[in-house]
Design a protein around this motif. Sequence first.
Motif, short mmCIF file in Angstrom:
data_model
loop_
_atom_site.label_atom_id
_atom_site.label_comp_id
_atom_site.label_asym_id
_atom_site.label_seq_id
_atom_site.Cartn_x
_atom_site.Cartn_y
_atom_site.Cartn_z
N ILE A 1 0.85 -1.18 0.00
CA ILE A 1 0.00 0.00 0.00
C ILE A 1 0.90 1.24 0.00
N SER A 2 0.51 2.22 -0.78
CA SER A 2 1.31 3.43 -0.92
C SER A 2 1.58 4.08 0.44
N GLY A 3 2.85 4.37 0.69
CA GLY A 3 3.22 5.03 1.93
C GLY A 3 3.56 4.09 3.08
N HIS A 4 3.34 2.79 2.89
CA HIS A 4 3.64 1.84 3.96
C HIS A 4 5.14 1.55 3.97
N ALA A 5 5.74 1.83 5.12
CA ALA A 5 7.19 1.70 5.22
C ALA A 5 7.63 0.26 5.49
N THR A 6 6.76 -0.49 6.14
CA THR A 6 7.15 -1.85 6.55
C THR A 6 6.52 -2.87 5.63
N LEU A 7 7.33 -3.84 5.20
CA LEU A 7 6.85 -4.88 4.29
C LEU A 7 7.30 -6.24 4.80
N TYR A 8 6.42 -7.20 4.72
CA TYR A 8 6.67 -8.55 5.24
C TYR A 8 6.41 -9.58 4.15
N TRP A 9 7.19 -10.66 4.17
CA TRP A 9 6.88 -11.86 3.40
C TRP A 9 6.64 -13.01 4.37
N TYR A 10 5.52 -13.70 4.15
CA TYR A 10 5.16 -14.86 4.96
C TYR A 10 5.03 -16.09 4.05
N GLN A 11 5.33 -17.24 4.63
CA GLN A 11 5.09 -18.52 3.95
C GLN A 11 3.98 -19.25 4.70
N GLN A 12 2.95 -19.66 3.97
CA GLN A 12 1.85 -20.39 4.59
C GLN A 12 1.72 -21.77 3.94
N ILE A 13 2.18 -22.79 4.64
CA ILE A 13 2.07 -24.16 4.17
C ILE A 13 0.66 -24.65 4.48
N LEU A 14 0.12 -25.48 3.62
CA LEU A 14 -1.24 -25.97 3.75
C LEU A 14 -1.49 -26.55 5.14
N GLY A 15 -2.53 -26.07 5.81
CA GLY A 15 -2.88 -26.58 7.13
C GLY A 15 -2.14 -25.91 8.28
N GLN A 16 -1.34 -24.91 7.96
CA GLN A 16 -0.57 -24.21 8.99
C GLN A 16 -0.85 -22.71 8.93
N GLY A 17 -0.48 -22.02 10.00
CA GLY A 17 -0.55 -20.58 9.98
C GLY A 17 0.64 -19.98 9.25
N PRO A 18 0.53 -18.74 8.82
CA PRO A 18 1.66 -18.09 8.14
C PRO A 18 2.88 -17.99 9.04
N LYS A 19 4.04 -18.13 8.42
CA LYS A 19 5.31 -18.01 9.12
C LYS A 19 6.12 -16.90 8.47
N LEU A 20 6.64 -15.97 9.30
CA LEU A 20 7.39 -14.85 8.76
C LEU A 20 8.71 -15.33 8.13
N LEU A 21 8.96 -14.87 6.91
CA LEU A 21 10.23 -15.13 6.25
C LEU A 21 11.18 -13.94 6.42
N ILE A 22 10.68 -12.75 6.13
CA ILE A 22 11.53 -11.57 6.16
C ILE A 22 10.68 -10.33 6.35
N GLN A 23 11.25 -9.34 7.07
CA GLN A 23 10.60 -8.06 7.29
C GLN A 23 11.54 -6.95 6.86
N PHE A 24 11.01 -6.01 6.07
CA PHE A 24 11.75 -4.83 5.65
C PHE A 24 11.18 -3.59 6.32
N GLN A 25 12.06 -2.66 6.65
CA GLN A 25 11.66 -1.32 7.05
C GLN A 25 12.28 -0.41 6.00
N ASN A 26 11.42 0.20 5.17
CA ASN A 26 11.89 0.89 3.96
C ASN A 26 12.70 -0.11 3.14
N ASN A 27 13.95 0.16 2.82
CA ASN A 27 14.71 -0.81 2.01
C ASN A 27 15.70 -1.62 2.82
N GLY A 28 15.60 -1.53 4.16
CA GLY A 28 16.49 -2.29 5.02
C GLY A 28 15.82 -3.49 5.64
#
Lengths: 115, 115
Positions: free
Chosen positions: B26-53
């Motif tokens: 979403i425009s203006g959102h500084a924080t970005l996350y990638w999650y992996q969700q395997i079938l039958g499980q809850g999402p698991k965080l892979l990586i979190q960015f704050q701006n480009n770091g």
Amino acid sequence: AQSVTQLDSHVSVSEGTPVLLRCNYSSSYSPSLFWYVQHPNKGLQLLLKYTSAATLVKGINGFEAEFKKSETSFHLTKPSAHMSDAAEYFCVVRGLSGSARQLTFGSGTQLTVLP
Amino acid sequence: EAGVAQSPRYKIIEKRQSVAFWCNPISGHATLYWYQQILGQGPKLLIQFQNNGVVDDSQLPKDRFSAERLKGVDSTLKIQPAKLEDSAVYLCASSLVRGDNSPLHFGNGTRLTVT
């Protein structure tokens, strides 16, 4: 370490009857707790959150949850189920610091609403 | 406001091949996350960015997974080479800022099947 356990993988209710989705958490400190809903082929949507204010939290679509520290529970309820409530529900915990500040998801509860 | 956009919606590849997923927050959102969700499980965080770091990539299998957010807006997640166990839905989420008062907004995900 923090964790969350959703006690039922599947819950089935009839339309118009109450919904109860159970969640227990484990955390070293008072955590923040959330419920998210995921409709088929859709992204996760925040239903409600608890962040150490009122223990009874009201969310969207008539859902609410009560934080009970003595029972380490955060069960999700709704007085009357609607067909559109059929979805998967995730209980989520976030701790206070470090890696614990990341969201930890439960394994989910699939809610089926029967006509 | 426009939501979090992800592409492709579906991807089927053979093991040992490479694949890339794209996310526009979403425009203006500084924080970005990638999650992996395997079938039958809850999402698991892979990586979190704050701006480009990178804020947290402790659960990213760095021998095969990589992610970047070069200009602090769009992000790409890559898997090379893919394994059968990478079959999952990959969810991107964004938030305005870090912290309890900034809810995560999720995209609809990319469903990856590795054969």
